[in-house]
Design a protein around this motif. Sequence first.
Motif, short mmCIF file in Angstrom:
data_model
loop_
_atom_site.label_atom_id
_atom_site.label_comp_id
_atom_site.label_asym_id
_atom_site.label_seq_id
_atom_site.Cartn_x
_atom_site.Cartn_y
_atom_site.Cartn_z
N GLU A 90 4.33 4.39 5.52
CA GLU A 90 4.38 3.15 6.07
C GLU A 90 4.47 3.05 7.72
OE1 GLU A 90 6.36 -1.10 5.26
OE2 GLU A 90 5.24 0.27 4.39
N ALA A 91 4.91 4.19 8.30
CA ALA A 91 4.87 4.21 9.80
C ALA A 91 3.31 4.31 10.22
CB ALA A 91 5.67 5.45 10.14
N LEU A 92 2.41 4.93 9.60
CA LEU A 92 1.27 5.32 9.93
C LEU A 92 0.52 3.84 9.84
CD1 LEU A 92 -1.34 6.72 10.55
CD2 LEU A 92 -1.24 7.54 8.15
N GLU A 93 0.68 3.25 8.68
CA GLU A 93 0.10 2.00 8.36
C GLU A 93 0.39 0.79 9.24
OE1 GLU A 93 -2.35 1.40 5.90
OE2 GLU A 93 -2.14 3.37 4.97
N LEU A 94 1.71 0.71 9.70
CA LEU A 94 2.08 -0.22 10.36
C LEU A 94 1.57 0.09 11.57
CD1 LEU A 94 5.85 -0.50 9.52
CD2 LEU A 94 4.21 -2.27 9.17
N VAL A 95 1.46 0.94 12.27
CA VAL A 95 1.05 1.41 13.55
C VAL A 95 -0.63 0.93 13.65
CG1 VAL A 95 0.63 2.93 15.56
CG2 VAL A 95 2.71 2.69 14.33
N GLU A 96 -1.23 1.55 12.43
CA GLU A 96 -2.59 1.34 12.70
C GLU A 96 -3.15 -0.17 12.38
OE1 GLU A 96 -4.17 3.86 9.10
OE2 GLU A 96 -4.70 5.11 10.67
N HIS A 97 -2.25 -0.98 11.49
CA HIS A 97 -2.85 -2.26 11.33
C HIS A 97 -2.27 -3.34 12.19
CE1 HIS A 97 -3.88 -0.21 7.60
NE2 HIS A 97 -5.10 -1.11 7.74
N VAL A 149 -0.39 10.95 11.88
CA VAL A 149 -1.22 11.26 10.44
C VAL A 149 -0.77 12.66 9.88
CG1 VAL A 149 -3.66 12.13 9.96
CG2 VAL A 149 -3.27 10.03 11.08
N LEU A 150 -0.41 13.52 11.00
CA LEU A 150 -0.26 14.98 10.39
C LEU A 150 1.03 15.05 9.49
CD1 LEU A 150 -0.70 17.68 10.85
CD2 LEU A 150 0.85 18.03 12.84
N PRO A 151 2.29 14.25 9.64
CA PRO A 151 2.97 14.14 8.43
C PRO A 151 2.64 13.73 6.91
CG PRO A 151 4.27 13.18 10.49
CD PRO A 151 2.48 13.34 10.54
N VAL A 152 1.90 12.70 6.86
CA VAL A 152 1.19 12.21 5.99
C VAL A 152 0.45 13.20 5.11
CG1 VAL A 152 -0.13 10.40 4.76
CG2 VAL A 152 1.31 9.88 6.61
N ALA A 153 -0.59 13.80 6.09
CA ALA A 153 -1.30 15.19 5.39
C ALA A 153 -0.77 16.16 4.88
CB ALA A 153 -2.34 15.36 6.67
N LEU A 154 0.42 16.43 5.64
CA LEU A 154 1.19 17.76 5.05
C LEU A 154 1.98 17.20 3.75
CD1 LEU A 154 2.80 19.15 8.45
CD2 LEU A 154 0.87 19.95 7.04
N LEU A 155 2.43 16.04 3.83
CA LEU A 155 3.20 15.91 2.60
C LEU A 155 2.01 15.32 1.31
CD1 LEU A 155 5.60 13.17 3.92
CD2 LEU A 155 6.18 15.09 2.99
N THR A 160 0.75 -1.17 0.11
CA THR A 160 -0.02 0.18 -0.08
C THR A 160 0.73 1.21 0.12
OG1 THR A 160 -1.79 -1.16 1.22
CG2 THR A 160 -1.88 1.28 1.29
N ALA A 161 1.96 1.38 0.90
CA ALA A 161 2.68 2.56 0.90
C ALA A 161 3.51 2.59 -0.32
CB ALA A 161 3.74 2.41 2.16
N ILE A 162 4.06 1.57 -1.01
CA ILE A 162 4.65 1.55 -1.97
C ILE A 162 3.96 2.08 -3.23
CG2 ILE A 162 5.91 0.23 -3.93
CD1 ILE A 162 7.23 -1.42 -1.50
N LYS A 163 2.71 1.73 -3.49
CA LYS A 163 1.68 2.17 -4.58
C LYS A 163 1.52 3.58 -4.15
CE LYS A 163 -2.31 1.00 -4.76
NZ LYS A 163 -3.63 0.57 -4.59
N LYS A 164 1.00 3.98 -3.15
CA LYS A 164 0.77 5.15 -3.01
C LYS A 164 2.09 6.42 -3.37
CE LYS A 164 -2.34 4.79 0.75
NZ LYS A 164 -2.91 5.27 2.33
N THR A 165 3.20 5.75 -2.94
CA THR A 165 4.44 6.96 -3.39
C THR A 165 4.63 6.80 -4.73
OG1 THR A 165 5.44 6.26 -0.89
CG2 THR A 165 6.54 7.03 -2.75
N PHE A 166 4.72 5.75 -5.31
CA PHE A 166 4.81 5.40 -6.66
C PHE A 166 4.07 5.89 -7.68
CE2 PHE A 166 6.79 3.40 -10.28
CZ PHE A 166 5.77 3.24 -11.23
N SER A 167 2.48 6.05 -7.25
CA SER A 167 1.57 6.87 -8.08
C SER A 167 1.66 8.19 -7.93
CB SER A 167 0.19 6.34 -7.61
OG SER A 167 0.07 6.52 -6.22
N ARG A 168 1.79 8.93 -6.80
CA ARG A 168 2.23 10.17 -6.30
C ARG A 168 3.29 10.72 -7.33
NH1 ARG A 168 -0.99 8.34 -2.54
NH2 ARG A 168 -2.36 9.72 -1.16
#
Length: 553
Positions: free
Chosen positions: A365-372, A388-394, A321-329
Amino acid sequence: MMMMKNMYNTNSVMGHRGSVPCDLNPNPKGFKVTIFIVGLILHLSSHFIVQVGASIHEYQNEPFSRRSNSLFFHGGSEGLYASRVHHIPSPQDKPFIGKSFIRFESITFQRTAASAEKQNEMQQRTGLVEAIIVRVKDRTKIGGSYLNSEAICCTPDLAKDGSCKVGEVIIHQEPDKLDGPIRIQTFFEGKNRETKMVLETIEINSTGMYYLYFMFCDPELVGTLISGRTVWKNPDGYLPGKMTPLMTFFGLMSLAYIVLGLLWFICFVRYWKNVIQLHYHITAVIGLGMCEMALWYFEYANFNSTGSRPMGITVWAVSFTAIKKTFSRLLLLVVSMGYGVVRPTLGNITSKILLLGVSYFVASEALELVEHLGNINDFSGKTRLFLVLPVALLDACFILWIFSSLSKTLEKLQIRRSLAKLELYRKFTNSLAISVLLSVAWIGYELYFNASDPLSGLWRSAWIIPAFWTCLAFILLVVICILWDPSHNPTRYAYSEETGEDFEEEAISLTGGGIMVAGDLATKLERKERKVSIAADHHVFGIGEDLEEDKRE
């Protein structure tokens, strides 16, 4: 957040005048740094998140916290559906379909040595700890609110009318309703420091969001610790009620990606002569989406059958999930800059793009790991905000950079009068704009949903929140596939030199009539070259002025 299942990047885009070298390939140092960070995250997650939280809630010498005149420990909270069959299995039985229950296994309470020494060894009951199971809608029945008191434990004054017993948690139970809060009592004996809760299974006969609290009122038990575990099960498995629909959802999304991949593959093979580098990246994103959805489906299926999240599958699903999000962006960003269309290279901003991508991957990746990989009901607000804040800002940085780059690219295409590319980018921009507007609206709804439902009373519809982002990303990917369909002669959208581009655009009909045939285009070019040659000859031999004078006469 969602907009980036679309993919562009042209490592070697073929224009009409030849190939264009790509400068987006990551340098060896940057690649090694990225691999190191990924490995470090996975390594730390495997060491620090040993117990993967799930419907089996583990307690490891946890302390109690004070609330009002009681001390309590939150044992878990989950949405549970009512049992479809009414039979309580024994602890040795395998959980079977149709049963919904909460089972207490190996629950041990340990008080301090000082507290134990104060007791009389001959007494059978020298301390009381209660397990309280309550639905959200029955929460007002816990405590003395109905007695006009803020106390949770019964006091001598409140016990005068016989509505509660001193030393116990106040529970208001209506005589005609048997589905109210459930109380299970466990006593210490004599000077024993430990006591074990009777192995017990509580059948769930009413659908609702259930909370489990371990509580005591005796001040001499301050410092008591709890260990053991509770097992929560729904009729169809161990998945919490708010997550149960997601297993079906990911199964359907896996099928949707397979259908999209099949249709794309047919077009890819059928028009393989028209394929450009961009199509390979769209194919890669579809493949990543297939893997991501399949992994999540198997992760949820395993979770549902065992009660614990499978760490290996979960880490892989989170990483995909993290790789696909980063790659697509990243791909969306570089294409919005006009890479491969109006500019052959990215120049000195390549390092900035890669830095933004690596930062986003680490934060996501950090957010997804802690959430799941954390307990599903123990993800505190402060921890969530911190991640969440760093992901939202990025994400905001990506959005601003993308639309700023799109604006400049559209301006360049208008100046160059590249009509086909301009129309393509306008459609692409409109799709992104719509997705951003939908995202903003959904974020507002999500904030309202969470603010109006702090106790998860609307747990049966909570699955829609994460499902929306997956659906929106898939729809945007479908739009990208339609816009860059291999059957539509996509080579005219690739980067080419200005002269080739000008002649090419002249062949495009403004009324949508299509593209001129090669023979007509060649004839037009020959006529232009002939006129230029004749004019040059006239001026060379000095007769250009004579011809102009004859025309004036």
